[in-house]
Design a protein around this motif. Sequence first.
Motif, short mmCIF file in Angstrom:
data_model
loop_
_atom_site.label_atom_id
_atom_site.label_comp_id
_atom_site.label_asym_id
_atom_site.label_seq_id
_atom_site.Cartn_x
_atom_site.Cartn_y
_atom_site.Cartn_z
N UNK A 10 58.63 -6.77 83.35
CA UNK A 10 59.50 -7.80 82.76
C UNK A 10 58.64 -8.76 81.96
N UNK A 11 59.15 -9.23 80.84
CA UNK A 11 58.36 -10.19 80.07
C UNK A 11 58.47 -11.60 80.66
N UNK A 12 57.46 -12.39 80.42
CA UNK A 12 57.51 -13.82 80.68
C UNK A 12 57.59 -14.51 79.33
N UNK A 13 58.25 -15.63 79.30
CA UNK A 13 58.34 -16.38 78.05
C UNK A 13 57.60 -17.69 78.23
N UNK A 14 57.19 -18.25 77.14
CA UNK A 14 56.49 -19.52 77.21
C UNK A 14 56.56 -20.24 75.89
N UNK A 15 55.98 -21.42 75.90
CA UNK A 15 55.95 -22.20 74.68
C UNK A 15 54.86 -23.25 74.74
N UNK A 16 54.41 -23.60 73.57
CA UNK A 16 53.55 -24.77 73.37
C UNK A 16 54.44 -25.81 72.71
N UNK A 17 54.56 -26.99 73.31
CA UNK A 17 55.37 -28.07 72.74
C UNK A 17 54.45 -29.16 72.22
N UNK A 18 54.77 -29.68 71.06
CA UNK A 18 53.97 -30.73 70.42
C UNK A 18 54.85 -31.97 70.25
N UNK A 19 54.38 -33.10 70.81
CA UNK A 19 55.13 -34.34 70.73
C UNK A 19 54.20 -35.46 70.28
N UNK A 20 54.68 -36.33 69.38
CA UNK A 20 53.85 -37.47 68.99
C UNK A 20 53.52 -38.33 70.21
N UNK A 21 52.31 -38.81 70.26
CA UNK A 21 51.87 -39.71 71.34
C UNK A 21 51.33 -40.98 70.70
N UNK A 22 51.06 -41.98 71.52
CA UNK A 22 50.52 -43.23 70.99
C UNK A 22 49.26 -42.97 70.18
N UNK A 23 48.41 -42.12 70.70
CA UNK A 23 47.20 -41.71 69.98
C UNK A 23 47.22 -40.18 69.93
N UNK A 24 47.38 -39.61 68.75
CA UNK A 24 47.34 -38.16 68.61
C UNK A 24 48.65 -37.48 68.94
N UNK A 25 48.55 -36.30 69.50
CA UNK A 25 49.71 -35.45 69.81
C UNK A 25 49.59 -34.95 71.24
N UNK A 26 50.69 -35.02 71.97
CA UNK A 26 50.73 -34.47 73.33
C UNK A 26 51.12 -33.00 73.22
N UNK A 27 50.33 -32.12 73.84
CA UNK A 27 50.61 -30.69 73.83
C UNK A 27 50.91 -30.25 75.25
N UNK A 28 52.02 -29.58 75.42
CA UNK A 28 52.41 -29.05 76.73
C UNK A 28 52.52 -27.54 76.60
N UNK A 29 51.90 -26.82 77.53
CA UNK A 29 51.92 -25.36 77.54
C UNK A 29 52.68 -24.95 78.79
N UNK A 30 53.78 -24.22 78.64
CA UNK A 30 54.60 -23.84 79.78
C UNK A 30 54.95 -22.36 79.70
N UNK A 31 55.13 -21.75 80.87
CA UNK A 31 55.56 -20.35 80.96
C UNK A 31 56.60 -20.23 82.07
N UNK A 32 57.50 -19.28 81.89
CA UNK A 32 58.47 -18.97 82.93
C UNK A 32 58.78 -17.48 82.87
N UNK A 33 59.19 -16.93 84.00
CA UNK A 33 59.49 -15.51 84.04
C UNK A 33 60.28 -15.15 85.28
N UNK A 34 60.88 -13.99 85.24
CA UNK A 34 61.67 -13.46 86.35
C UNK A 34 60.80 -12.44 87.07
N UNK A 35 60.54 -12.66 88.33
CA UNK A 35 59.68 -11.77 89.10
C UNK A 35 60.43 -10.58 89.67
N UNK A 36 61.74 -10.52 89.45
CA UNK A 36 62.52 -9.38 89.92
C UNK A 36 62.76 -9.42 91.43
N UNK A 37 63.24 -8.33 91.99
CA UNK A 37 63.62 -8.32 93.40
C UNK A 37 62.48 -8.06 94.38
N UNK A 38 61.31 -7.68 93.90
CA UNK A 38 60.20 -7.32 94.80
C UNK A 38 59.66 -8.58 95.49
#
Length: 74
Positions: free
Chosen positions: A14-42
Amino acid sequence: RRVAFELRFDDFGRPSTGELRFEPATVGTRVTWAMQGDMGPNPLYHWFALFADRLVGPDFAGGLANLKQVAEGG
């Protein structure tokens, strides 16, 4: 604002999906890296998922550090 991706682990079937999110911050840019996936019935895969943050967390931290270095011209 974001980059989405799909990551396939052949062992899980099964694939996992993810994303890098970029948000303006007081200084620079906040980057968040997240992943999620379905591990199935096992149940073994569900147990493995409990340790996923500990297993892939260092890779995420290293990737974000590399992104910071490249973005800052280093």
